[in-house]
Structure formats: C-alpha cells, structure tokens
Scaffold this motif. Structure first.
Motif, PDB file in Angstrom:
ATOM      1  N   MET A   1      25.961  22.073 -25.116  1.00  0.00           N
ATOM      2  CA  MET A   1      25.499  22.962 -26.169  1.00  0.00           C
ATOM      3  C   MET A   1      24.205  23.648 -25.746  1.00  0.00           C
ATOM      4  N   ALA A   2      23.391  22.961 -24.949  1.00  0.00           N
ATOM      5  CA  ALA A   2      22.097  23.508 -24.565  1.00  0.00           C
ATOM      6  C   ALA A   2      22.283  24.749 -23.708  1.00  0.00           C
ATOM      7  N   GLY A   3      23.134  24.652 -22.651  1.00  0.00           N
ATOM      8  CA  GLY A   3      23.343  25.787 -21.775  1.00  0.00           C
ATOM      9  C   GLY A   3      22.014  26.304 -21.270  1.00  0.00           C
ATOM     10  N   SER A   4      21.821  27.615 -21.324  1.00  0.00           N
ATOM     11  CA  SER A   4      20.568  28.209 -20.895  1.00  0.00           C
ATOM     12  C   SER A   4      19.653  28.532 -22.059  1.00  0.00           C
ATOM     13  N   ALA A   5      20.056  28.161 -23.288  1.00  0.00           N
ATOM     14  CA  ALA A   5      19.265  28.509 -24.462  1.00  0.00           C
ATOM     15  C   ALA A   5      19.190  27.349 -25.439  1.00  0.00           C
ATOM     16  N   PRO A   6      18.511  26.262 -25.070  1.00  0.00           N
ATOM     17  CA  PRO A   6      18.399  25.118 -25.981  1.00  0.00           C
ATOM     18  C   PRO A   6      17.671  25.458 -27.278  1.00  0.00           C
ATOM     19  N   GLU A   7      16.763  26.460 -27.227  1.00  0.00           N
ATOM     20  CA  GLU A   7      16.040  26.830 -28.443  1.00  0.00           C
ATOM     21  C   GLU A   7      17.002  27.388 -29.496  1.00  0.00           C
ATOM     22  N   LYS A   8      17.945  28.207 -29.049  1.00  0.00           N
ATOM     23  CA  LYS A   8      18.934  28.762 -29.987  1.00  0.00           C
ATOM     24  C   LYS A   8      19.805  27.655 -30.563  1.00  0.00           C
ATOM     25  N   ALA A   9      20.210  26.717 -29.709  1.00  0.00           N
ATOM     26  CA  ALA A   9      21.036  25.601 -30.163  1.00  0.00           C
ATOM     27  C   ALA A   9      20.306  24.808 -31.235  1.00  0.00           C
ATOM     28  N   GLU A  10      19.015  24.561 -31.003  1.00  0.00           N
ATOM     29  CA  GLU A  10      18.247  23.795 -31.979  1.00  0.00           C
ATOM     30  C   GLU A  10      18.114  24.551 -33.298  1.00  0.00           C
ATOM     31  N   LEU A  11      17.924  25.864 -33.230  1.00  0.00           N
ATOM     32  CA  LEU A  11      17.812  26.662 -34.455  1.00  0.00           C
ATOM     33  C   LEU A  11      19.100  26.603 -35.265  1.00  0.00           C
TER      34      LEU A  11
END
Length: 261
Positions: free
Chosen positions: A119-129
């Motif tokens: 889920m993290a991929g290259s954008a863990p911040e988006k996943a967390e949001l």
C-alpha cells in the motif's frame, strides 16, 4: 520500505461459507463490495449488504456468515493507531452506511494496493491520509436498521429464540413467554432493559431482519412475504419501510448498484 500501521485484505467467499467465532488483534472495517454477509457478536447480529460496512474492535469475538457470493474488502488498523487517528472512540462493534466519500476512499486505497505490492508504494503519506480519512467517516455510529440486538439474560435469550422460531408471528406474547419459562411481565421488562427495544418493536425488527436475510439470499419477495407471515406485499413493504427507511425494492436496488460500482 516504510511499514504502515494498517493493512488491506480482499477476497471472495461463496454463499454458505463463513468464519467461526474468532477475534483479531487489530481493529477491522469490513465492506462487502458485492454480495451480502451477516456478522454475529455477543451483542446481536448485523446483516451487511453492500451499502453498509461493519466495524469490529480488536478482541471482539465474532463470526461471519456469507449469505450470497461476496467480495469482501477489509482494512485493519493497529489499535493504538486507530485510537489516535479516529475523532471519536470506536470501542464497540457497529454497522454504518457507506457514504460516497468512504466508498471513494476504499476504492482508492484498494486501487493503490492493486498497483503495487505494498500500500505504501512510493507515496506512504497518501496511503496514511486515506486510512485516516476512513476513520473520520466512521463517526455516524448509530446502529443500522439491519442490527438485531439480542437479550443477555437466560430468560430473555429463551424468549428471543422462541420468537425467532415463530417468524410468521402466529404465537402471542403469553404463549411465547410460557414456552420460554418466563412471564409476560418479565418479558415486557427484559427487552427494553437488555435490547433498548420493547418486545413488540424487537419482534418487528427481527421479522424484517429475517426478511432481509431471505431477500439477500435471492428469495423472491412474494415468497419472503409468505414465509414471514405478512398478509400482503403492501403490508410487508410498509413494515419494511418503517424499520429500514426504504422499500424492499429499494433495498435490493441499492445492493445491485453497490455491487456494480
């Protein structure tokens, strides 16, 4: 690669399958993207068609019954993270309606999961949001009309079992109380205390939940009407609307729309 404090799971289950009573170490949101399932806990049981989702806190014993072929989407959070991110306490099991935003968040999260192994991929911040926003959409925690609370006392449980076995409601309260080895007075007191509903209201809710169960399994409306003892389709539709806020046709239509979304 950064590990996220939540995970996504998706799978399909065939009608008649299920999971026995079990508990999770994580909090869990379960959404039936298609099909219909039923969740049982000590508090009662929830019928979960596609327009609803069920929240199960960590350590809550529950079992799953699959009423029709279903695709299940599940999000699990570490309990400490769910408590920190959620705007309200989510410490009990409940079912809520899936808002358009929650449906979009789930779709985006699982699409991202499909696009990468993590889920993290290259954008863990988006996943967390996305995961944070999901928890913010769980604030409407009033029990959905598909929830049937169960009494907790032995006498109340016997009476509930007797009533559930009389779906057509041919027996009056006095006869049911006698079969449950209790009194009408005790029955009238127990149900409001233990379920929050009068026995009459609980019995009507049980009847409609059983009807929804039948509809979810693909039983024709006319047969459900007969099996649940309603005098006509019109009377059934009226009672169904009083409990759920929609007609049987609307209920089935929402399930079809959600399944094709």
């Amino acid at each position: 690669m950064e590990l996220l404090p939540f995970t996504l799971h998706r799978g399909t289950k065939q009608r008649g399958m299920g999971l026995p009573m079990h508990v999770h170490d994580e909090t869990q949101l379960t959404f039936a993207a298609s099909g219909m399932v039923q969740i049982h806990t000590a508090e009662g049981r929830w019928l979960v068609p596609p327009q609803l989702a069920v929240w199960i806190p960590e350590g809550t014993p529950h079992r799953l019954e699959v009423l029709s072929d279903a695709e299940l989407w599940m999000v699990q959070w570490q309990p400490s993270v769910a408590r920190a991110w959620a705007p309200v306490a989510l410490d009990r099991a409940f079912v809520l309606r899936v808002t358009p935003l929650l449906r979009a968040l789930l779709g985006s999260a699982f699409a991202a999961a499909d696009a990468s192994d993590s889920m993290a991929g290259s954008a863990p911040e988006k996943a967390e949001l996305l995961a944070r926003l999901m928890l913010h959409e769980l604030t409407g925690t009033a029990h959905a009309p598909t929830f049937l609370p169960m009494p907790t006392s032995p006498a109340g449980q016997r009476l509930a079992d007797a009533a559930l076995g009389d779906c057509r409601q041919r027996l009056g309260l006095a006869e049911l109380a006698s079969r449950a080895a209790t009194s009408v007075r005790s029955a009238s007191r127990l149900f409001p205390e233990e379920t929050g509903l009068s026995f009459k209201a609980w019995r009507q809710r049980a009847r409609i939940v059983q009807a929804m169960d039948g509809l979810g399994r693909g039983t024709p409306i006319a047969r459900v009407v007969a099996e649940c003892g309603f005098s006509s389709t019109a009377s059934f539709s009226c009672a169904f609307r009083q409990v759920t806020g929609m007609t049987p046709t609307q209920f089935l239509g929402q399930a079809d729309v959600a399944a094709s979304a």
